[in-house]
Motif scaffolding. Structure first.
Motif, PDB file in Angstrom:
ATOM      1  N   TYR A  87       1.018  -1.395  -0.163  1.00 20.73           N
ATOM      2  CA  TYR A  87       0.205  -0.136  -0.125  1.00 20.73           C
ATOM      3  C   TYR A  87       0.757   1.448   0.154  1.00 20.73           C
ATOM      4  N   THR A  88      -0.043   2.575  -0.543  1.00 21.98           N
ATOM      5  CA  THR A  88       0.896   3.684  -0.001  1.00 21.98           C
ATOM      6  C   THR A  88       0.158   4.891  -0.101  1.00 21.98           C
ATOM      7  N   LEU A  89       0.665   5.104   1.291  1.00 20.69           N
ATOM      8  CA  LEU A  89      -0.603   6.142   1.863  1.00 20.69           C
ATOM      9  C   LEU A  89      -0.831   7.658   1.344  1.00 20.69           C
ATOM     10  N   ALA A  90      -0.994   8.396   0.963  1.00 18.93           N
ATOM     11  CA  ALA A  90      -1.394  10.004   0.312  1.00 18.93           C
ATOM     12  C   ALA A  90      -2.079  10.763   1.585  1.00 18.93           C
ATOM     13  N   ALA A  91      -0.871  11.744   2.223  1.00 19.50           N
ATOM     14  CA  ALA A  91      -2.351  12.929   2.864  1.00 19.50           C
ATOM     15  C   ALA A  91      -1.222  13.871   2.712  1.00 19.50           C
ATOM     16  N   GLY A  92      -2.359  15.101   2.288  1.00 20.04           N
ATOM     17  CA  GLY A  92      -1.889  15.935   2.368  1.00 20.04           C
ATOM     18  C   GLY A  92       0.046  16.551   1.471  1.00 20.04           C
ATOM     19  N   PHE A  93       0.705  17.114   1.948  1.00 17.50           N
ATOM     20  CA  PHE A  93       1.345  16.711   1.129  1.00 17.50           C
ATOM     21  C   PHE A  93       2.669  16.562   1.942  1.00 17.50           C
ATOM     22  N   ARG A  94       2.490  16.224   2.778  1.00 23.84           N
ATOM     23  CA  ARG A  94       3.644  15.049   3.113  1.00 23.84           C
ATOM     24  C   ARG A  94       4.480  14.039   2.280  1.00 23.84           C
ATOM     25  N   ARG A  95       5.861  13.769   3.407  1.00 26.17           N
ATOM     26  CA  ARG A  95       6.053  12.010   1.983  1.00 26.17           C
ATOM     27  C   ARG A  95       4.967  10.866   2.883  1.00 26.17           C
ATOM     28  N   PRO A  96       4.694  10.514   1.109  1.00 26.09           N
ATOM     29  CA  PRO A  96       4.168   9.440   0.902  1.00 26.09           C
ATOM     30  C   PRO A  96       4.200   8.400   2.330  1.00 26.09           C
ATOM     31  N   VAL A  97       3.336   7.124   2.824  1.00 23.18           N
ATOM     32  CA  VAL A  97       4.395   6.069   3.837  1.00 23.18           C
ATOM     33  C   VAL A  97       3.899   5.075   2.828  1.00 23.18           C
ATOM     34  N   ALA A  98       4.601   3.432   2.977  1.00 23.19           N
ATOM     35  CA  ALA A  98       4.176   2.590   1.747  1.00 23.19           C
ATOM     36  C   ALA A  98       4.734   1.215   2.647  1.00 23.19           C
ATOM     37  N   TYR A  99       4.096   0.738   2.902  1.00 24.52           N
ATOM     38  CA  TYR A  99       4.962  -0.677   2.906  1.00 24.52           C
ATOM     39  C   TYR A  99       4.839  -1.997   1.930  1.00 24.52           C
ATOM     40  N   VAL A 100       5.433  -3.123   2.155  1.00 23.26           N
ATOM     41  CA  VAL A 100       5.673  -4.012   0.953  1.00 23.26           C
ATOM     42  C   VAL A 100       5.239  -5.837   1.294  1.00 23.26           C
ATOM     43  N   TRP A 101       4.818  -6.790   0.887  1.00 21.23           N
ATOM     44  CA  TRP A 101       4.705  -7.334   1.413  1.00 21.23           C
ATOM     45  C   TRP A 101       4.957  -8.508   0.414  1.00 21.23           C
ATOM     46  N   LEU A 102       5.874  -9.652   0.439  1.00 22.65           N
ATOM     47  CA  LEU A 102       6.219 -10.262  -0.428  1.00 22.65           C
ATOM     48  C   LEU A 102       5.610 -11.556  -1.125  1.00 22.65           C
ATOM     49  N   ALA A 103       5.259 -12.479  -2.129  1.00 23.06           N
ATOM     50  CA  ALA A 103       4.043 -13.042  -2.396  1.00 23.06           C
ATOM     51  C   ALA A 103       3.615 -13.913  -2.035  1.00 23.06           C
ATOM     52  N   ASP A 104       4.727 -14.130  -0.592  1.00 25.09           N
ATOM     53  CA  ASP A 104       4.612 -15.656  -0.064  1.00 25.09           C
ATOM     54  C   ASP A 104       3.563 -15.047   1.764  1.00 25.09           C
ATOM     55  N   GLY A 105       3.922 -13.021   1.626  1.00 22.22           N
ATOM     56  CA  GLY A 105       3.275 -12.740   2.676  1.00 22.22           C
ATOM     57  C   GLY A 105       3.951 -11.929   3.553  1.00 22.22           C
ATOM     58  N   THR A 106       6.181 -12.742   3.062  1.00 15.08           N
ATOM     59  CA  THR A 106       6.795 -12.083   4.296  1.00 15.08           C
ATOM     60  C   THR A 106       7.329 -10.595   3.864  1.00 15.08           C
ATOM     61  N   PRO A 107       7.155  -9.901   5.396  1.00 12.96           N
ATOM     62  CA  PRO A 107       6.814  -8.600   5.221  1.00 12.96           C
ATOM     63  C   PRO A 107       8.263  -8.077   4.856  1.00 12.96           C
ATOM     64  N   VAL A 108       7.908  -7.030   4.517  1.00  6.63           N
ATOM     65  CA  VAL A 108       9.814  -6.119   3.981  1.00  6.63           C
ATOM     66  C   VAL A 108       9.651  -4.958   4.202  1.00  6.63           C
ATOM     67  N   GLY A 109       8.356  -3.920   4.703  1.00  2.11           N
ATOM     68  CA  GLY A 109       8.567  -2.603   5.394  1.00  2.11           C
ATOM     69  C   GLY A 109       9.116  -2.779   6.461  1.00  2.11           C
ATOM     70  N   GLU A 110       9.319  -0.981   7.142  1.00  2.00           N
ATOM     71  CA  GLU A 110       9.285  -1.108   8.461  1.00  2.00           C
ATOM     72  C   GLU A 110       8.379  -1.044   9.599  1.00  2.00           C
ATOM     73  N   ASP A 111       8.110  -1.731  10.684  1.00  2.00           N
ATOM     74  CA  ASP A 111       7.782  -1.026  11.612  1.00  2.00           C
ATOM     75  C   ASP A 111       6.941   0.188  11.738  1.00  2.00           C
ATOM     76  N   GLU A 112       7.851   1.060  11.656  1.00  2.00           N
ATOM     77  CA  GLU A 112       7.152   2.766  11.999  1.00  2.00           C
ATOM     78  C   GLU A 112       6.492   3.215  10.754  1.00  2.00           C
ATOM     79  N   ALA A 113       6.520   2.612   9.745  1.00  2.00           N
ATOM     80  CA  ALA A 113       5.521   2.625   8.482  1.00  2.00           C
ATOM     81  C   ALA A 113       4.324   2.465   8.871  1.00  2.00           C
ATOM     82  N   MET A 114       4.018   1.483   9.704  1.00  2.00           N
ATOM     83  CA  MET A 114       2.588   1.199  10.101  1.00  2.00           C
ATOM     84  C   MET A 114       2.444   2.010  10.825  1.00  2.00           C
ATOM     85  N   GLN A 115       2.769   2.695  11.814  1.00  2.00           N
ATOM     86  CA  GLN A 115       2.358   3.394  13.068  1.00  2.00           C
ATOM     87  C   GLN A 115       2.452   5.123  12.833  1.00  2.00           C
TER      88      GLN A 115
END
Length: 281
Positions: A87-115
């Motif tokens: 996903y990519t979340l955009a809000a106003g003029f702030r830098r978008p926040v994104a998170y990625v999972w591999l096809a098998d569900g392995t998380p490759v994003g940063e925990d801070e992104a979810m927060q």
């Protein structure tokens, strides 16, 4: 990447009436429908990522940024392909926040992104954040599609309710078919709330002008409030100054999303200057 398996949904935390005037600025054709209380969903009718020039996540990031700027509401892009989802979340003029999972569900994003994701959507800092945490941990029984469904389940607490058939992970053609079926009797055949929005959305009614869309919240609440005093001259100039190089950068990279984001800034800046001049004695 297997391009035929790629798909995307674009969500906006605003009612369709507030979103519709801005969609034409994305320079693509979308099906627009209500998605629960205070949410809209946009399904792209075309798939520019099939050309191979840009991956689906980059295209959706540009669209989300442009839509968030145009509507002044958070825009969430959900995307997937044969290898990843995210996903990519955009809000106003702030830098978008994104998170990625591999096809098998392995998380490759940063925990801070979810927060950050939870904070920008004003989710519950305890219950909702706790519900998001499992999405950042390894789980052999949860693939990428299950991760996206888990994200949707958390957002359901905010009123999000995707129409039947608009399921993350589904093929793009199936999403388009489901979006067209959202229309009820007497509605346009291209989606709820007369959803086709490329050329048609550019012609706004007197109640849905770009000015109203810019200053209104979801559902046009601002129409019932006293008019705001003219804003300072600087923000319009800043929008123009930011929009011009962003537009040129998007054109140079042949990125429709980023070009649209720059164009929206330019349009809002020019409209702002025009309003200020009209209000000047």
């Amino acid at each position: 990447m297997n391009a035929t398996s790629a798909g995307a949904l674009l969500l906006c935390r605003a009612e369709p009436a507030a979103v519709r005037p801005s969609v034409a600025l994305l320079r693509e054709r979308f099906l627009l429908a209500a998605a629960g209380r205070g949410w809209s969903v946009l399904v792209p009718e075309d798939a520019p990522w099939l050309s191979g020039t840009e991956p689906v996540d980059r295209v959706l990031s540009g669209w989300a940024t442009a839509l968030a700027v145009a509507t002044n509401s958070p825009a969430l892009a959900l995307w997937w392909d044969a290898d990843r989802a995210g996903y990519t979340l955009a809000a106003g003029f702030r830098r978008p926040v994104a998170y990625v999972w591999l096809a098998d569900g392995t998380p490759v994003g940063e925990d801070e992104a979810m927060q950050t994701f939870a904070a920008r959507l004003a989710l519950d800092p305890v219950l909702d954040v706790q519900a998001l945490e499992p999405l950042t941990r390894a789980d052999r029984d949860a693939d990428a599609r299950a991760r996206l469904l888990g994200l949707i389940a958390v957002l359901a607490r905010t009123g999000l309710d995707l129409p039947e058939g608009l399921t993350p992970g589904a093929p793009a053609d199936r999403l388009r078919g489901a979006a067209r079926l959202v229309a009820g009797p007497g509605r346009a055949p291209d989606g709820a709330e007369s959803a086709r929005t490329s050329e048609s959305a550019g012609t706004a009614t007197s109640a849905e002008t770009p000015e109203n869309a810019e200053r209104g919240e979801a559902g046009g609440v601002a129409a019932h409030r006293p008019p705001k005093p003219p804003r300072p001259h600087v923000p319009a100039v800043v929008q123009i100054a930011a929009g011009l190089p962003l537009t040129l950068w998007g054109l140079a990279r042949r990125s429709a999303g980023w070009t649209a984001a720059g164009a929206i800034l330019l349009v809002h800046g020019i409209l702002g200057l025009a309003r200020e001049r009209g209000a000047a004695p």
